[in-house]
Structures are given as C-alpha cells and as structure tokens.
Design a protein around this motif. Structure first.
Motif, mmCIF file in Angstrom:
data_model
loop_
_atom_site.group_PDB
_atom_site.id
_atom_site.type_symbol
_atom_site.label_atom_id
_atom_site.label_comp_id
_atom_site.label_asym_id
_atom_site.label_seq_id
_atom_site.Cartn_x
_atom_site.Cartn_y
_atom_site.Cartn_z
ATOM 1 N N ASP A 35 0.844 -1.197 0.000
ATOM 2 C CA ASP A 35 0.000 0.000 0.000
ATOM 3 C C ASP A 35 0.876 1.243 0.000
ATOM 4 O O ASP A 35 1.812 1.352 0.789
ATOM 5 C CB ASP A 35 -0.897 0.034 1.237
ATOM 6 C CG ASP A 35 -1.938 -1.062 1.203
ATOM 7 O OD1 ASP A 35 -2.408 -1.391 0.104
ATOM 8 O OD2 ASP A 35 -2.273 -1.585 2.286
ATOM 9 N N TYR A 36 0.571 2.161 -0.895
ATOM 10 C CA TYR A 36 1.239 3.462 -0.937
ATOM 11 C C TYR A 36 0.187 4.520 -0.681
ATOM 12 O O TYR A 36 -0.860 4.534 -1.312
ATOM 13 C CB TYR A 36 1.898 3.707 -2.301
ATOM 14 C CG TYR A 36 3.064 2.800 -2.561
ATOM 15 C CD1 TYR A 36 4.280 3.028 -1.944
ATOM 16 C CD2 TYR A 36 2.948 1.716 -3.412
ATOM 17 C CE1 TYR A 36 5.357 2.201 -2.165
ATOM 18 C CE2 TYR A 36 4.020 0.881 -3.640
ATOM 19 C CZ TYR A 36 5.214 1.119 -3.019
ATOM 20 O OH TYR A 36 6.274 0.295 -3.230
ATOM 21 N N ASP A 37 0.470 5.401 0.260
ATOM 22 C CA ASP A 37 -0.463 6.465 0.595
ATOM 23 C C ASP A 37 0.163 7.797 0.231
ATOM 24 O O ASP A 37 1.043 8.295 0.925
ATOM 25 C CB ASP A 37 -0.797 6.418 2.084
ATOM 26 C CG ASP A 37 -1.880 7.413 2.452
ATOM 27 O OD1 ASP A 37 -2.513 7.961 1.542
ATOM 28 O OD2 ASP A 37 -2.077 7.633 3.658
ATOM 29 N N PHE A 38 -0.247 8.326 -0.896
ATOM 30 C CA PHE A 38 0.128 9.672 -1.276
ATOM 31 C C PHE A 38 -0.920 10.584 -0.637
ATOM 32 O O PHE A 38 -2.032 10.164 -0.388
ATOM 33 C CB PHE A 38 0.144 9.827 -2.798
ATOM 34 C CG PHE A 38 1.026 8.816 -3.481
ATOM 35 C CD1 PHE A 38 2.402 8.915 -3.393
ATOM 36 C CD2 PHE A 38 0.490 7.747 -4.179
ATOM 37 C CE1 PHE A 38 3.228 7.996 -4.007
ATOM 38 C CE2 PHE A 38 1.301 6.826 -4.795
ATOM 39 C CZ PHE A 38 2.672 6.945 -4.708
ATOM 40 N N ALA A 39 -0.606 11.799 -0.375
ATOM 41 C CA ALA A 39 -1.519 12.672 0.360
ATOM 42 C C ALA A 39 -2.893 12.771 -0.307
ATOM 43 O O ALA A 39 -3.897 12.959 0.362
ATOM 44 C CB ALA A 39 -0.910 14.057 0.500
ATOM 45 N N ALA A 92 -4.056 10.353 -2.748
ATOM 46 C CA ALA A 92 -4.559 9.078 -3.260
ATOM 47 C C ALA A 92 -3.879 7.925 -2.525
ATOM 48 O O ALA A 92 -2.773 8.061 -2.011
ATOM 49 C CB ALA A 92 -4.295 8.965 -4.750
ATOM 50 N N ARG A 93 -4.559 6.809 -2.506
ATOM 51 C CA ARG A 93 -4.007 5.586 -1.920
ATOM 52 C C ARG A 93 -3.965 4.529 -3.023
ATOM 53 O O ARG A 93 -4.959 4.308 -3.713
ATOM 54 C CB ARG A 93 -4.867 5.119 -0.766
ATOM 55 C CG ARG A 93 -4.400 3.800 -0.190
ATOM 56 C CD ARG A 93 -5.134 3.465 1.048
ATOM 57 N NE ARG A 93 -4.316 4.012 2.132
ATOM 58 C CZ ARG A 93 -4.641 3.977 3.391
ATOM 59 N NH1 ARG A 93 -5.779 3.476 3.756
ATOM 60 N NH2 ARG A 93 -3.838 4.461 4.306
ATOM 61 N N VAL A 94 -2.793 3.901 -3.183
ATOM 62 C CA VAL A 94 -2.596 2.918 -4.243
ATOM 63 C C VAL A 94 -2.148 1.611 -3.608
ATOM 64 O O VAL A 94 -1.289 1.600 -2.729
ATOM 65 C CB VAL A 94 -1.523 3.410 -5.249
ATOM 66 C CG1 VAL A 94 -1.264 2.367 -6.311
ATOM 67 C CG2 VAL A 94 -1.926 4.724 -5.855
ATOM 68 N N SER A 95 -2.727 0.522 -4.066
ATOM 69 C CA SER A 95 -2.342 -0.807 -3.618
ATOM 70 C C SER A 95 -1.942 -1.613 -4.848
ATOM 71 O O SER A 95 -2.741 -1.764 -5.778
ATOM 72 C CB SER A 95 -3.513 -1.470 -2.896
ATOM 73 O OG SER A 95 -3.138 -2.739 -2.440
#
Length: 80
Positions: free
Chosen positions: A28-32, A34-37
């Motif tokens: 999981d990547y949490d950009f301010a 958006a969240r991408v998995s």
C-alpha cells in the motif's frame, strides 16, 4: 551477436517473471491525495522504469544544454 542479445533478453524477462511471481503480495502506498495498492513486483518495476526515465532525461538535458552553450559560443567566435 544478435543471438546473444536475444538470450540475454530472454534471461532478464524470465528473471523478471520469477521476481514478480515471488513478490505477489500487495504493497500500500499512501500519497496525500490518493491511496494505491499494487503487487510488490509491479511496484519494483514501476520504480525501476521511473528511475530509468528520470536518469535518461537528466542525462539528455545535460548533454543538450552543454551542446547549446557550445553552439552559442561558436557563433560568438565566428562573429568576432
């Protein structure tokens, strides 16, 4: 020579498939905004491609700007 290049390409494609298969877990990547998995293998490949593109762009801009400066200096010397 072409046969060696084909074998090297096949080797790296196979290695990429193995790395992708062994790293199938999600990250999981949490950009301010958006969240991408995505799978670990895809994240690794995306980071590799992004680094390759940014490195190539940096090298191209460095050579291009130096070339423009030399052309401008050459034009000044030709006028003088």
């Amino acid at each position: 020579m072409r046969l060696i290049v084909i074998f090297v390409l096949i080797f790296f494609v196979a290695a990429g498939v193995v790395v992708g298969a062994l790293n199938a877990g999600l990250v999981d990547y949490d950009f301010a905004f958006a969240r991408v998995s995505m799978p670990k293998g895809a994240a690794l490949l995306a980071a590799l491609v992004l680094g390759w593109l940014l490195g190539g762009l940096t090298a191209w801009l460095g050579v291009s700007l130096r070339h423009r400066r030399r052309l401008k200096a050459g034009k000044k010397q030709a006028r003088a």
